[in-house]
Scaffold this motif. Structure first.
Motif, PDB file in Angstrom:
ATOM      1  N   VAL A 301     -59.201 -37.016 -64.880  1.00 56.82           N
ATOM      2  CA  VAL A 301     -58.626 -38.443 -65.271  1.00 56.82           C
ATOM      3  C   VAL A 301     -57.134 -37.996 -65.547  1.00 56.82           C
ATOM      4  O   VAL A 301     -56.664 -37.091 -66.119  1.00 56.82           O
ATOM      5  N   ALA A 302     -56.313 -39.206 -65.363  1.00 60.19           N
ATOM      6  CA  ALA A 302     -54.858 -39.028 -65.224  1.00 60.19           C
ATOM      7  C   ALA A 302     -54.306 -40.180 -66.088  1.00 60.19           C
ATOM      8  O   ALA A 302     -54.807 -41.455 -65.941  1.00 60.19           O
ATOM      9  N   SER A 303     -53.352 -40.048 -66.740  1.00 59.01           N
ATOM     10  CA  SER A 303     -52.454 -41.303 -67.307  1.00 59.01           C
ATOM     11  C   SER A 303     -51.988 -42.129 -66.113  1.00 59.01           C
ATOM     12  O   SER A 303     -51.324 -41.631 -65.265  1.00 59.01           O
ATOM     13  N   ARG A 304     -52.295 -43.335 -66.286  1.00 59.82           N
ATOM     14  CA  ARG A 304     -51.719 -44.520 -65.333  1.00 59.82           C
ATOM     15  C   ARG A 304     -50.436 -44.597 -65.645  1.00 59.82           C
ATOM     16  O   ARG A 304     -49.792 -45.703 -66.136  1.00 59.82           O
ATOM     17  N   VAL A 305     -49.642 -43.760 -65.047  1.00 56.31           N
ATOM     18  CA  VAL A 305     -47.954 -43.722 -65.187  1.00 56.31           C
ATOM     19  C   VAL A 305     -47.363 -43.497 -63.871  1.00 56.31           C
ATOM     20  O   VAL A 305     -47.575 -42.353 -63.186  1.00 56.31           O
ATOM     21  N   GLY A 306     -46.166 -44.165 -63.370  1.00 57.16           N
ATOM     22  CA  GLY A 306     -45.542 -43.862 -62.366  1.00 57.16           C
ATOM     23  C   GLY A 306     -46.357 -43.687 -60.933  1.00 57.16           C
ATOM     24  O   GLY A 306     -47.163 -44.399 -60.669  1.00 57.16           O
ATOM     25  N   GLY A 314     -57.055 -45.226 -55.158  1.00 53.83           N
ATOM     26  CA  GLY A 314     -58.286 -45.579 -54.465  1.00 53.83           C
ATOM     27  C   GLY A 314     -59.358 -45.154 -55.606  1.00 53.83           C
ATOM     28  O   GLY A 314     -60.781 -45.199 -54.996  1.00 53.83           O
ATOM     29  N   THR A 315     -59.165 -44.463 -56.423  1.00 50.15           N
ATOM     30  CA  THR A 315     -60.040 -44.110 -57.677  1.00 50.15           C
ATOM     31  C   THR A 315     -59.728 -44.457 -58.825  1.00 50.15           C
ATOM     32  O   THR A 315     -59.140 -43.626 -59.695  1.00 50.15           O
ATOM     33  N   PRO A 316     -59.969 -45.778 -59.134  1.00 49.66           N
ATOM     34  CA  PRO A 316     -59.423 -46.241 -60.458  1.00 49.66           C
ATOM     35  C   PRO A 316     -60.140 -45.689 -61.806  1.00 49.66           C
ATOM     36  O   PRO A 316     -59.777 -45.571 -62.971  1.00 49.66           O
ATOM     37  N   ALA A 317     -61.345 -45.042 -61.478  1.00 52.29           N
ATOM     38  CA  ALA A 317     -62.134 -44.546 -62.342  1.00 52.29           C
ATOM     39  C   ALA A 317     -61.598 -43.509 -63.009  1.00 52.29           C
ATOM     40  O   ALA A 317     -61.672 -42.857 -64.067  1.00 52.29           O
ATOM     41  N   SER A 324     -52.951 -43.777 -75.153  1.00 49.98           N
ATOM     42  CA  SER A 324     -53.991 -44.440 -75.979  1.00 49.98           C
ATOM     43  C   SER A 324     -55.158 -43.232 -75.866  1.00 49.98           C
ATOM     44  O   SER A 324     -55.665 -42.944 -74.750  1.00 49.98           O
ATOM     45  N   SER A 325     -55.317 -42.636 -77.005  1.00 52.49           N
ATOM     46  CA  SER A 325     -56.447 -41.602 -77.127  1.00 52.49           C
ATOM     47  C   SER A 325     -57.687 -42.220 -77.030  1.00 52.49           C
ATOM     48  O   SER A 325     -58.576 -41.643 -76.134  1.00 52.49           O
ATOM     49  N   ALA A 326     -57.894 -43.392 -77.424  1.00 49.55           N
ATOM     50  CA  ALA A 326     -59.328 -44.223 -77.216  1.00 49.55           C
ATOM     51  C   ALA A 326     -59.396 -44.570 -75.517  1.00 49.55           C
ATOM     52  O   ALA A 326     -60.718 -44.118 -75.164  1.00 49.55           O
ATOM     53  N   ALA A 327     -58.667 -44.861 -74.870  1.00 50.67           N
ATOM     54  CA  ALA A 327     -58.623 -45.080 -73.191  1.00 50.67           C
ATOM     55  C   ALA A 327     -58.876 -43.937 -72.621  1.00 50.67           C
ATOM     56  O   ALA A 327     -59.809 -43.780 -71.871  1.00 50.67           O
ATOM     57  N   LEU A 328     -58.357 -42.759 -73.039  1.00 52.73           N
ATOM     58  CA  LEU A 328     -58.372 -41.607 -72.446  1.00 52.73           C
ATOM     59  C   LEU A 328     -59.847 -40.902 -72.671  1.00 52.73           C
ATOM     60  O   LEU A 328     -60.416 -40.315 -71.919  1.00 52.73           O
ATOM     61  N   ALA A 334     -66.639 -41.243 -69.322  1.00 48.55           N
ATOM     62  CA  ALA A 334     -67.180 -41.861 -67.937  1.00 48.55           C
ATOM     63  C   ALA A 334     -67.269 -40.696 -66.910  1.00 48.55           C
ATOM     64  O   ALA A 334     -68.168 -40.598 -66.156  1.00 48.55           O
ATOM     65  N   GLN A 335     -66.156 -40.085 -66.714  1.00 48.78           N
ATOM     66  CA  GLN A 335     -66.271 -38.643 -65.757  1.00 48.78           C
ATOM     67  C   GLN A 335     -67.090 -37.748 -65.678  1.00 48.78           C
ATOM     68  O   GLN A 335     -67.704 -37.060 -65.040  1.00 48.78           O
ATOM     69  N   ILE A 336     -67.274 -37.650 -67.098  1.00 47.87           N
ATOM     70  CA  ILE A 336     -68.424 -36.565 -67.411  1.00 47.87           C
ATOM     71  C   ILE A 336     -69.716 -36.999 -66.682  1.00 47.87           C
ATOM     72  O   ILE A 336     -70.714 -35.892 -66.277  1.00 47.87           O
ATOM     73  N   ARG A 337     -70.171 -38.230 -67.011  1.00 44.16           N
ATOM     74  CA  ARG A 337     -71.231 -38.909 -66.414  1.00 44.16           C
ATOM     75  C   ARG A 337     -71.224 -38.797 -64.990  1.00 44.16           C
ATOM     76  O   ARG A 337     -72.236 -38.716 -64.345  1.00 44.16           O
ATOM     77  N   GLU A 338     -70.172 -39.405 -64.377  1.00 47.43           N
ATOM     78  CA  GLU A 338     -70.305 -40.017 -63.099  1.00 47.43           C
ATOM     79  C   GLU A 338     -69.639 -38.964 -61.988  1.00 47.43           C
ATOM     80  O   GLU A 338     -70.009 -39.124 -60.891  1.00 47.43           O
ATOM     81  N   LYS A 339     -68.653 -38.053 -62.553  1.00 42.51           N
ATOM     82  CA  LYS A 339     -68.052 -37.207 -61.690  1.00 42.51           C
ATOM     83  C   LYS A 339     -67.680 -37.665 -60.253  1.00 42.51           C
ATOM     84  O   LYS A 339     -67.854 -37.281 -59.358  1.00 42.51           O
ATOM     85  N   ILE A 340     -66.597 -38.652 -60.541  1.00 42.57           N
ATOM     86  CA  ILE A 340     -65.972 -39.156 -59.271  1.00 42.57           C
ATOM     87  C   ILE A 340     -64.958 -38.264 -58.868  1.00 42.57           C
ATOM     88  O   ILE A 340     -63.798 -38.282 -59.652  1.00 42.57           O
ATOM     89  N   HIS A 341     -64.811 -37.989 -57.444  1.00 41.93           N
ATOM     90  CA  HIS A 341     -63.702 -36.950 -56.970  1.00 41.93           C
ATOM     91  C   HIS A 341     -62.827 -37.822 -56.131  1.00 41.93           C
ATOM     92  O   HIS A 341     -63.171 -38.779 -55.528  1.00 41.93           O
ATOM     93  N   VAL A 342     -61.731 -37.304 -56.329  1.00 43.01           N
ATOM     94  CA  VAL A 342     -60.428 -37.720 -55.351  1.00 43.01           C
ATOM     95  C   VAL A 342     -60.848 -37.229 -54.125  1.00 43.01           C
ATOM     96  O   VAL A 342     -60.999 -35.880 -53.987  1.00 43.01           O
ATOM     97  N   ASP A 343     -60.304 -38.005 -53.236  1.00 41.22           N
ATOM     98  CA  ASP A 343     -60.572 -37.470 -51.675  1.00 41.22           C
ATOM     99  C   ASP A 343     -59.333 -36.260 -51.328  1.00 41.22           C
ATOM    100  O   ASP A 343     -58.272 -36.429 -51.685  1.00 41.22           O
TER     101      ASP A 343
END
Length: 377
Positions: A301-306, A314-317, A324-328, A334-343
């Motif tokens: 998970v990364a901050s949506r900056v720059g 390609g991986t908005p998740a 925002s600590s709440a958003a992070l 969500a990533q703990i549950r879904e484990k979506i990987h970046v290509d």
């Protein structure tokens, strides 16, 4: 091509020669391996020993660049190396002073030089003295070309620096040692680092200070542990005291890891985090750790900056609103549950970056000799 590299010795929390680390060590090494004669001059702003014997081609000076005596000594050494080595081109990176030094030495000698902007140097402490930023901008305008680490930084520089029309520019992102950063067994990685084997681990490595958004990650961890009692936060890197307020959290702090152990750190995690603030640094930097994490095949998970927003389009998740600590916390959960990987296909090696840079240098030299025009690409 005969190339001279000008850079400071300590950058991004590492020592270029002692750690053999990062963009300004790996790209010159790859250029040398491709057959280009390379000489490097590093400037240390603290007392350091000479270049280690196994870093052939590099020389190190200890000086303070804004001491008139130190600046004169550095400029004199650059001129001496240029006379001895007779470079085709000089690549100057790491801060405002090195761009200025290249301008002051290369223009009188008729040597083409390219300024490498791997960050917004105007935000560095070294740029605070009066007159430095105008000189940096002048050095960039006079350069035969620019390499810039992100498209967002390139747009900022183009808008603010009054660059000449047709000046060649290359977007040159960071890369990783793909032989070092690769998927590893998670349990073995945890054992290597002494991390709890059965815990749910999130974490980050790098500068653990307020300017990089560490407080947001700590507050997000506070939220997550309330819902996930077995969760722990693993951290590695230098800090600024921000951790003191969060001593009640389940934190495994590993200090500053040598570069060779960082792959094990990323592989030990269930979710890696790249937290950044919406600041000059966050908007224009290219987080080295992002490439490392993706190369290791770890969910992140990364901050949506720059530039990060573009890299992870390609991986908005994998993206969370900055500051925002709440958003992070929500995105990490969500990533703990879904484990979506970046290509992993987007990962670049240093050899690939060196090849891009070599082609760019050839274009710059052709333009310099023929008086043609280049373009940003």
């Amino acid at each position: 091509m005969r190339l001279i590299i000008l850079t400071k010795r300590q950058y991004t929390g590492r020592d270029l020669l002692d750690d053999r680390y990062g963009r300004l060590y790996e790209i010159p090494r790859a250029l040398g391996a491709a057959g280009h004669p390379v000489r490097g001059l590093t400037l240390s702003y603290r007392q350091r020993p000479p270049a280690p014997p196994d870093t052939a081609g590099w020389e190190s000076l200890n000086t303070l660049p804004f001491s008139p005596l130190g600046a004169a000594r550095h400029l004199r050494r650059i001129r001496d190396i240029c006379r001895e080595f007779r470079p085709d081109l000089v690549w100057a990176s790491s801060d405002a002073w090195h761009a200025i030094a290249a301008w002051r030495t290369c223009v009188p000698a008729g040597i083409p030089y390219v300024v490498d902007l791997y960050d917004n140097y105007e935000s560095f402490g070294l740029s605070k003295p009066p007159g430095v930023i105008p000189l940096l901008r002048r050095a960039c305008r006079a350069a035969s070309g620019l390499t810039l680490v992100t498209r967002t930084l390139a747009e900022h520089v183009a808008a603010e620096y009054a660059l000449p029309v047709g000046q060649p520019r290359l977007i040159l992102g960071n890369a990783v040692d793909t032989g070092l950063f690769r998927p590893l067994d998670r349990l073995a990685a945890r054992r290597e680092l002494g991390l709890p084997e059965d815990a749910l681990l999130i974490g980050t490595a790098g500068a653990l200070d307020a300017s990089r958004g560490i407080a947001t990650l700590l507050e997000a961890t506070e939220r997550l542990t309330a819902a996930r009692p077995g969760l722990r936060l693993a951290l590695a890197g230098p800090g600024d005291g921000s951790l003191k307020r969060f001593r009640h959290l389940p934190i495994d702090y590993l200090g500053i890891l040598p570069p060779t152990r960082v792959p094990a750190f990323w592989n030990a995690l269930d979710v890696a985090v790249v937290a950044n603030r919406d600041s000059d640094f966050g908007r224009y930097c290219y987080p080295q750790k992002l490439q490392e994490i993706v190369a290791c095949g770890v969910p992140l998970v990364a901050s949506r900056v720059g530039e990060v927003a573009e890299l992870l389009r390609g991986t908005p998740a994998s993206l969370a609103d900055p500051d925002s600590s709440a958003a992070l916390a929500e995105r990490i959960d969500a990533q703990i549950r879904e484990k979506i990987h970046v290509d992993r296909a987007q990962v670049r090696s240093w050899a690939q970056r060196a090849k891009e840079l070599s082609s760019f240098f050839e274009m710059v030299l052709a333009r310099s000799s023929e008086g043609g025009t280049g373009q940003c690409r």
